[in-house]
Design a protein around this motif. Structure first.
Motif, PDB file in Angstrom:
ATOM      1  N   ILE A 475      45.395  36.639  34.183  1.00 17.42           N
ATOM      2  CA  ILE A 475      46.800  37.076  34.608  1.00 17.42           C
ATOM      3  C   ILE A 475      47.342  36.412  35.466  1.00 17.42           C
ATOM      4  CG2 ILE A 475      46.661  39.577  33.428  1.00 17.42           C
ATOM      5  CD1 ILE A 475      45.642  41.136  36.148  1.00 17.42           C
ATOM      6  N   GLU A 476      45.892  35.424  36.031  1.00 19.52           N
ATOM      7  CA  GLU A 476      46.374  35.324  37.804  1.00 19.52           C
ATOM      8  C   GLU A 476      47.570  33.858  36.986  1.00 19.52           C
ATOM      9  OE1 GLU A 476      43.267  34.033  39.776  1.00 19.52           O
ATOM     10  OE2 GLU A 476      42.708  36.441  40.481  1.00 19.52           O
ATOM     11  N   LEU A 477      47.205  33.108  35.498  1.00 18.67           N
ATOM     12  CA  LEU A 477      47.630  32.039  35.014  1.00 18.67           C
ATOM     13  C   LEU A 477      49.038  32.221  35.239  1.00 18.67           C
ATOM     14  CD1 LEU A 477      45.008  30.534  32.256  1.00 18.67           C
ATOM     15  CD2 LEU A 477      46.048  29.551  34.956  1.00 18.67           C
ATOM     16  N   ALA A 478      49.267  33.549  34.778  1.00 18.69           N
ATOM     17  CA  ALA A 478      50.441  33.520  34.769  1.00 18.69           C
ATOM     18  C   ALA A 478      52.097  33.738  35.520  1.00 18.69           C
ATOM     19  CB  ALA A 478      50.492  35.373  33.703  1.00 18.69           C
ATOM     20  N   SER A 479      50.932  33.768  36.937  1.00 19.19           N
ATOM     21  CA  SER A 479      51.819  34.464  38.302  1.00 19.19           C
ATOM     22  C   SER A 479      53.126  33.787  38.282  1.00 19.19           C
ATOM     23  CB  SER A 479      51.098  34.268  39.642  1.00 19.19           C
ATOM     24  OG  SER A 479      49.711  35.066  39.344  1.00 19.19           O
ATOM     25  N   SER A 480      53.294  32.564  37.768  1.00 16.67           N
ATOM     26  CA  SER A 480      54.139  31.368  38.206  1.00 16.67           C
ATOM     27  C   SER A 480      55.206  31.756  37.296  1.00 16.67           C
ATOM     28  CB  SER A 480      53.509  30.107  37.943  1.00 16.67           C
ATOM     29  OG  SER A 480      53.188  30.095  36.133  1.00 16.67           O
ATOM     30  N   THR A 481      55.587  32.704  36.575  1.00 18.31           N
ATOM     31  CA  THR A 481      56.055  33.243  34.736  1.00 18.31           C
ATOM     32  C   THR A 481      57.269  34.233  35.900  1.00 18.31           C
ATOM     33  OG1 THR A 481      54.982  32.082  33.716  1.00 18.31           O
ATOM     34  CG2 THR A 481      57.112  33.692  32.612  1.00 18.31           C
ATOM     35  N   ALA A 482      57.866  34.335  36.712  1.00 18.04           N
ATOM     36  CA  ALA A 482      58.998  35.277  36.772  1.00 18.04           C
ATOM     37  C   ALA A 482      58.878  36.916  35.745  1.00 18.04           C
ATOM     38  CB  ALA A 482      60.096  34.455  37.246  1.00 18.04           C
ATOM     39  N   ALA A 531      46.036  41.189  29.085  1.00 18.37           N
ATOM     40  CA  ALA A 531      45.715  40.397  29.781  1.00 18.37           C
ATOM     41  C   ALA A 531      46.130  39.137  28.362  1.00 18.37           C
ATOM     42  CB  ALA A 531      43.940  40.333  30.733  1.00 18.37           C
ATOM     43  N   LEU A 532      45.395  39.045  27.309  1.00 24.46           N
ATOM     44  CA  LEU A 532      45.663  38.059  25.733  1.00 24.46           C
ATOM     45  C   LEU A 532      47.129  38.032  26.121  1.00 24.46           C
ATOM     46  CD1 LEU A 532      42.937  39.304  24.228  1.00 24.46           C
ATOM     47  CD2 LEU A 532      43.174  37.178  24.926  1.00 24.46           C
ATOM     48  N   LEU A 533      47.532  38.885  26.101  1.00 21.38           N
ATOM     49  CA  LEU A 533      49.227  38.583  25.452  1.00 21.38           C
ATOM     50  C   LEU A 533      50.345  38.521  26.872  1.00 21.38           C
ATOM     51  CD1 LEU A 533      49.995  41.714  24.124  1.00 21.38           C
ATOM     52  CD2 LEU A 533      50.513  39.961  23.131  1.00 21.38           C
ATOM     53  N   ILE A 534      49.783  38.347  28.160  1.00 21.89           N
ATOM     54  CA  ILE A 534      50.728  37.811  28.925  1.00 21.89           C
ATOM     55  C   ILE A 534      50.352  36.326  29.216  1.00 21.89           C
ATOM     56  CG2 ILE A 534      49.887  37.366  31.900  1.00 21.89           C
ATOM     57  CD1 ILE A 534      49.646  40.370  31.803  1.00 21.89           C
ATOM     58  N   GLU A 535      48.602  36.349  28.656  1.00 19.84           N
ATOM     59  CA  GLU A 535      48.497  34.431  28.704  1.00 19.84           C
ATOM     60  C   GLU A 535      49.105  33.660  27.858  1.00 19.84           C
ATOM     61  OE1 GLU A 535      44.041  32.431  28.129  1.00 19.84           O
ATOM     62  OE2 GLU A 535      44.634  33.761  26.957  1.00 19.84           O
ATOM     63  N   HIS A 536      48.893  34.803  26.673  1.00 17.39           N
ATOM     64  CA  HIS A 536      50.169  34.044  25.838  1.00 17.39           C
ATOM     65  C   HIS A 536      51.159  33.855  25.935  1.00 17.39           C
ATOM     66  CE1 HIS A 536      49.756  32.574  21.391  1.00 17.39           C
ATOM     67  NE2 HIS A 536      51.383  33.186  21.267  1.00 17.39           N
ATOM     68  N   ALA A 537      51.903  34.670  26.520  1.00 15.26           N
ATOM     69  CA  ALA A 537      53.585  34.877  27.146  1.00 15.26           C
ATOM     70  C   ALA A 537      53.681  33.252  28.536  1.00 15.26           C
ATOM     71  CB  ALA A 537      53.152  35.825  27.568  1.00 15.26           C
ATOM     72  N   SER A 538      51.908  33.170  28.612  1.00 19.68           N
ATOM     73  CA  SER A 538      52.954  32.257  29.595  1.00 19.68           C
ATOM     74  C   SER A 538      52.608  30.409  29.575  1.00 19.68           C
ATOM     75  CB  SER A 538      51.484  32.089  30.721  1.00 19.68           C
ATOM     76  OG  SER A 538      50.700  32.159  30.441  1.00 19.68           O
ATOM     77  N   ARG A 539      52.484  30.349  27.786  1.00 21.27           N
ATOM     78  CA  ARG A 539      51.898  28.979  27.956  1.00 21.27           C
ATOM     79  C   ARG A 539      53.891  28.548  27.681  1.00 21.27           C
ATOM     80  NH1 ARG A 539      52.916  31.576  22.963  1.00 21.27           N
ATOM     81  NH2 ARG A 539      54.051  29.566  21.926  1.00 21.27           N
ATOM     82  N   PRO A 540      53.805  27.083  28.027  1.00 22.41           N
ATOM     83  CA  PRO A 540      55.075  26.872  28.494  1.00 22.41           C
ATOM     84  C   PRO A 540      56.360  26.760  27.620  1.00 22.41           C
ATOM     85  CG  PRO A 540      52.997  24.887  28.902  1.00 22.41           C
ATOM     86  CD  PRO A 540      53.122  26.361  28.550  1.00 22.41           C
ATOM     87  N   ASP A 541      56.241  27.056  26.427  1.00 27.07           N
ATOM     88  CA  ASP A 541      56.428  27.157  25.073  1.00 27.07           C
ATOM     89  C   ASP A 541      56.611  28.429  24.718  1.00 27.07           C
ATOM     90  OD1 ASP A 541      54.352  27.035  24.033  1.00 27.07           O
ATOM     91  OD2 ASP A 541      54.617  25.600  22.723  1.00 27.07           O
TER      92      ASP A 541
END
Ligand code: UCC
Ligand code: FAD
Length: 585
Positions: A475-482, A531-541
């Motif tokens: 989830i930390e990886l996703a912190s930049s996606t508002a 967490a997996l859904l967030i990770e998948h949703a924080s991909r650039p595409d």
């Protein structure tokens, strides 16, 4: 044609006014989440080859496998106990389509793929995806494949001893003439969950070092399989056996000899099942069946747990596949069915219903892929100790959670077709029936919740630390996606609540954790899938749908165990009240 022309217009119209059948195409090409997962994770060269294989396989499923699967449903196995002359034969007769499924499974390397490891750590993902695509059209053949994979895994874990090399080659063969399937005979009359107390089968040692088994196996699925693994208690010179788990040893046996004669096994009858009717589940008497001891004496349960963990992963594959299939059909139907003057797809309430199922399915799918990924790492010596602990924890978590999700989802999806959903010849009830078993076999929900606790105890709590750190990292990886901020906040709150629960529960009586086991396991499933859904949703595409799925998933109660703990649901008094509620005062 003539008759058509002569028919009055009104009658002609009524007779032709069919509701349109939902048609789906190549399952691989139509599965956006699957394709985006593979794109995000597989190395480019592997992705290219795997995608080609999956697209080809998707076409084969449509044209060849799907009709065979339906044939299996229409021609379930038949048991013939005696021949015309009164001779006991115990034949389990399966249809030609079922036999063809076995050949196709070999040709497609549905087991081989995992053991050849041509894509190194990604081979398990490739295999899992093929099985996922195959599952709902397989006519129940996904069941023997699960157990076959489990048997191969046990043999490999034992270092593929010389005596089992031939069996391993057959179980992992791509040659349809050579390919064997395996059974998994654990359940006896006294019980399937409590194997340690339920197993009465006795093994008697022979002068040549082999054993003969005597006992009764109450549930044996895919009873037409070539070989099986089973548990028994070894009798000593006086004929005494040791009770309990440490009295159980693991055996390998061939079900029939070269002449197809049963190995001193008598079939009592086939089970009359709600679903999985395409596949024969039998009650078997072992009356001196020749067998080979393959575990250390008394290590039967620990040894067969390698099989359990693999077949439980197949159970997850089956659960996700059923959900995905029912959603695919529902969304197709919504494009064709007109009600109240417009297509179903234009009724927002109906779209909300399917969208909710979609969110559940996405969470379950990513859990499945995560497990396949970790298993692939473990099997290629690339897994860290943390990865291995996580895999041990996530298998029961995912099995128990997706089994329940799938049952709920397929029932909801059946309703999306209105009355048609309940009609046998649409094929929809088959998926529903076959899905309902997923929370029962391979360990019920409660038994797997207790297995979750077993994995915690065995690792002395280490696994939970790994769970938290992995979730946190994702989830930390996703912190930049508002847009994901609310979801990350909800996850953080859930993690804190789970931490508080663990600390609080630690100071209570042992009974607390047993009562909390199911809610605790659900909490782990929801938080990890979040967490997996967030990770998948924080991909650039990532797509808007990816982001929305993550947000919606995290909007649900992520940590039910904390709420119930606060409600004192796991206190001894509440436990007494549970009994009163069930049985009256
Ligand atoms: O249902 C069946 C087949 C259906 C058809 C196939 C469908 C496949 C899917 C298709 C796709 C659509 S076959 C029957 C399935 N039966 C079960 O699942 C049994 C459920 N009961 C349990 O799982 C119980 O928890 C038992 C039997 C494992 C409990 O046995 P014990 O002996 O009382 O348990 P212990 O004493 O705690 O464990 C003994 C050892 C321990 O290791 P050591 O001795 O080293 O400490 C445990 O840590 O076994 C180890 N162990 C495990 N290790 C137990 N379970 C596991 C595990 N899951 N992973 C690793
Ligand atoms: P029980 O153990 O009697 O469970 C009854 C209920 O009690 C369940 O709800 C369970 O969750 C609950 N329960 C049990 N113990 C506890 C506990 N300690 N705490 C809380 N709740 C508990 N088995 C094989 O070995 N091989 C096969 O091939 C096979 N094929 C099958 C095919 C089908 C279609 C089905 C339905 C079953 C098959 N089984 C097979 C058996 C299956 O694995 C068992 O039925 C299952 O493991 C449950 O065991 P049981 O039936 O004895 O239920």
């Amino acid at each position: 044609v003539l008759e058509d022309l002569e028919m009055p217009v009104a009658r002609r119209e009524t007779e032709n006014l069919f509701q349109e059948r939902p048609e789906t195409g190549n399952q691989y090409l139509e599965d956006a989440l699957l394709r985006s997962y593979l794109k995000a994770h597989l190395p480019p060269k592997v992705l290219e080859e795997v995608s080609q294989d999956l697209e080809r396989f998707g076409n084969r499923l449509l044209t060849e496998v799907k009709p065979l699967g339906w044939e299996c449903e229409l021609n379930p196995p038949v048991f013939r106990q005696y021949d015309a002359w009164g001779q006991r034969v115990d034949h389990i007769i399966t249809c030609s389509a079922w036999k063809r499924m076995k050949e196709i499974s070999a040709e497609e390397g549905l087991i081989a793929e995992a053991y050849e490891r041509r894509y190194s750590n990604w081979s398990r993902v490739h295999q899992a995806v093929k099985l996922y695509l195959f599952s709902t059209t397989s006519g129940g053949f996904n069941c023997p494949l699960a157990m076959t994979d489990g048997a191969a895994k046990v043999i490999e874990s034992l270092g593929t001893p010389a005596s089992l090399k031939n069996a391993f080659d057959h179980l992992t063969s791509r040659d349809p003439k050579k390919f064997w399937t395996s059974g998994q005979w654990m359940t006896e009359r006294r019980g399937g969950s409590d194997v340690a107390n339920g197993t009465e089968t006795v093994a008697r040692k022979q002068p040549d070092g082999t054993y003969r088994l005597y006992g009764f196996k109450w549930f044996t699925s895919a009873a037409d399989s070539d070989v099986t693994l089973t548990l028994a208690r070894i009798a000593d010179a006086e004929g005494h056996v040791k009770q309990g788990s440490s009295g159980l040893s693991l055996f390998f046996l061939k079900v029939r000899d070269e002449d197809k004669k049963l190995n001193n096994i008598r079939v009592q009858r086939l089970k009359d099942k709600l679903g999985t009717r395409q596949m024969a589940t039998a009650e078997l008497w072992l009356d001196g069946a020749e067998a080979e001891l393959i575990s250390a004496e008394g290590r039967g349960v620990a040894s067969i747990s390698n099989m359990l963990n693999i077949s439980r992963i197949h159970n997850v594959i089956g659960a996700v596949a059923s959900m995905r299939r029912m959603i695919s059909l529902s969304r197709e139907y919504a494009l064709k069915r007109v009600v109240f003057g417009k297509l179903l797809k234009d009724h927002p309430l109906h779209m909300q219903t399917i969208a909710r199922m979609e969110v559940q399915t996405r969470g379950a799918f990513l859990l499945l892929m995560e497990i396949a990924r970790l298993l692939g790492l473990a099997e290629t010596n690339m897994a860290s100790e943390q990865d291995q602990l996580l895999l041990r924890l996530l298998v029961p978590v995912a099995k128990l959670y997706t089994g329940k999700q799938a049952s709920a989802t397929v029932i909801e999806a059946m309703e999306c077709f209105g009355g048609q959903g309940y009609m046998e010849d649409t094929g929809l009830p088959v998926i529903v029936r076959d899905t309902l078993v997923l929370s029962i076999w391979e360990g019920t929900t409660n038994i797997l919740s207790l297995d979750v606790l077993r994995s915690l105890t065995k690792s002395q709590g280490q696994v939970i630390a790994v769970f938290f750190s992995t979730v946190q990292k994702k989830i930390e990886l996703a912190s930049s996606t508002a847009e994901l901020e609310p979801a990350v906040k909800q996850m953080q709150a859930a993690i804190n609540r789970l931490t508080q629960f663990i600390q609080g529960a630690g100071s209570k009586e042992a009974v607390t954790m047993e009562l909390a086991a199911r809610d605790f396991s659900y909490s782990l499933a929801r938080i990890y899938a979040g967490a997996l859904l967030i990770e998948h949703a924080s991909r650039p595409d990532a797509s808007a749908a990816d982001i929305s799925a993550a947000r919606r998933w995290c909007n649900q109660e992520l940590c039910p165990v904390a709420t119930e703990f606060k409600n004192s649901s796991y206190e001894a008094e509440e436990s007494l009240m549970d009994s009163s509620l069930v049985y009256g005062s």
